[in-house]
Design a protein around this motif. Sequence first.
Motif: not given
Length: 466
Positions: A400-406, A428-436, A414-418, A302-305
């Motif tokens: 600013y958004g957060v990628h929520m992965v269970t 629309f799109g999302f850049i997952w910064l931790e994994v580029k 676990r939260r991954f900002p992006g 899930a993405l939380e924007i």
Amino acid sequence: MEECAFLCGVGSSRGCRCPQKRQRPAERAAANAKRWSGGIASPMLAPPPPRCSLQDLPVEMLVEIFASLPGTDLPSLALACTKFHHILHTDSIWRRRCWEEFGFRENLQDLKMIGMSYRELYAKMFPYRNILGLWQLDHGYRTLLNVVVDGLCITGWTCRPSLNTHVDGLMQFEPLFRIRLTERKSATVECMEGRHSRPHNRHMQIQKDRFSIQCIKTDHQKDSPTRPWDERGRVLVQEDGQQYDCLTYRRLYLPPRHPDDLIRPGLFQGKYNAYCLTIAMLSFHGKYARVTKIMGITKTLALEIHIMRRIQLRDGEISRSFNELSLAVQEIDQQVIREQQQQEDGTEESQGHGWQSPALPSVGESGAAAPEEQPVPFVLPVGVQSRDQNYPRTCRMCFYGVHMVTFHGFTYPRRFPGVFILFDENHFGFIWLEVKYFILYSRVQNTFQNVEAPSPQAFLEMLKNI
């Protein structure tokens, strides 16, 4: 004469129809003396209102009224009187009910060929009214199921993303089951998958927001594995010494639309890997937007924007330096974590929502941009990978958004900002910064029926269960 005209409602030219004109002079004098005794006029009694009954309306008007009522109210109306009972046998009433409630649009000739009226057809479809709409498989690979009225049948179509793995492709549909409405006694449920696609009977259990269908295990080509459910979501059930393959679905509602939404909410296709696409749902909730994965493996994504935390673009485009973009997002993320901790601790919420970054001008709770804002150029930052290079080259806004992965076996996500990028009405799109990594979403172009939530609370409850 004027008083008589006032009482009778007619003019003197048309003649007076008042009873007192036909009275004798002596009788009129006595009546006037009684009314004007003592020089004081006695109050005139208003005539009783005319009696008006629904039964007095023309039959054509009653047919039109009854046809506009829900079908669930018509049986009670038929018990009111004999006239209503006979009128409710008019086939045009039930034709309109079949059209508005079930989407049935076949002509009358098709029904006459099988000797069935619209009233009988409505009675056949009525027990299955709760399964029309969009559903999600409970176990395994969470496929979607769209149940619609298809001619003289009710068909359940399995929905899957496009096979060409392009986010703009149309979804693929395969029949899973069919309910034949042409049987004289009762409708028959047939399974459309199995050995050589041979239709066979299927048992169905229908609840309000959940239903299950099961077949004898030997009717399917592949044997079920030893685990309780397989990758297609079939659950092995033992009843009366017989083994059944059971599929359970729960209802999905599409999100309601509000005038202040950035774009129209709904279903979108996203590309997470090189092998397949997945389906996600975009919905808006005040200061936040949410992208919920509703199709694919059981792992929840899930993405939380944060709509109020907009990332302003510098020089007309997003920063091409990954380090600058990552630093900007980390500053927002730290501020969000601090504010959440303050709220949990019961302290006063921080008043300074704005922040300053050397890489980007400003981000804060300044509100979303107007829909008519002009698009600006967009290029992925250096080092960010993407499975789909055909993304739009202009965008409207970034947040600013957060990628929520269970992950499987864990209770909390676990939260991954992006960075959430809004390109246009359909992308629309999302850049997952931790994994580029960059994920592109495109709106599903297929339309679905009977997917409106009865209330906002019902939609939120469904989203919570997902």
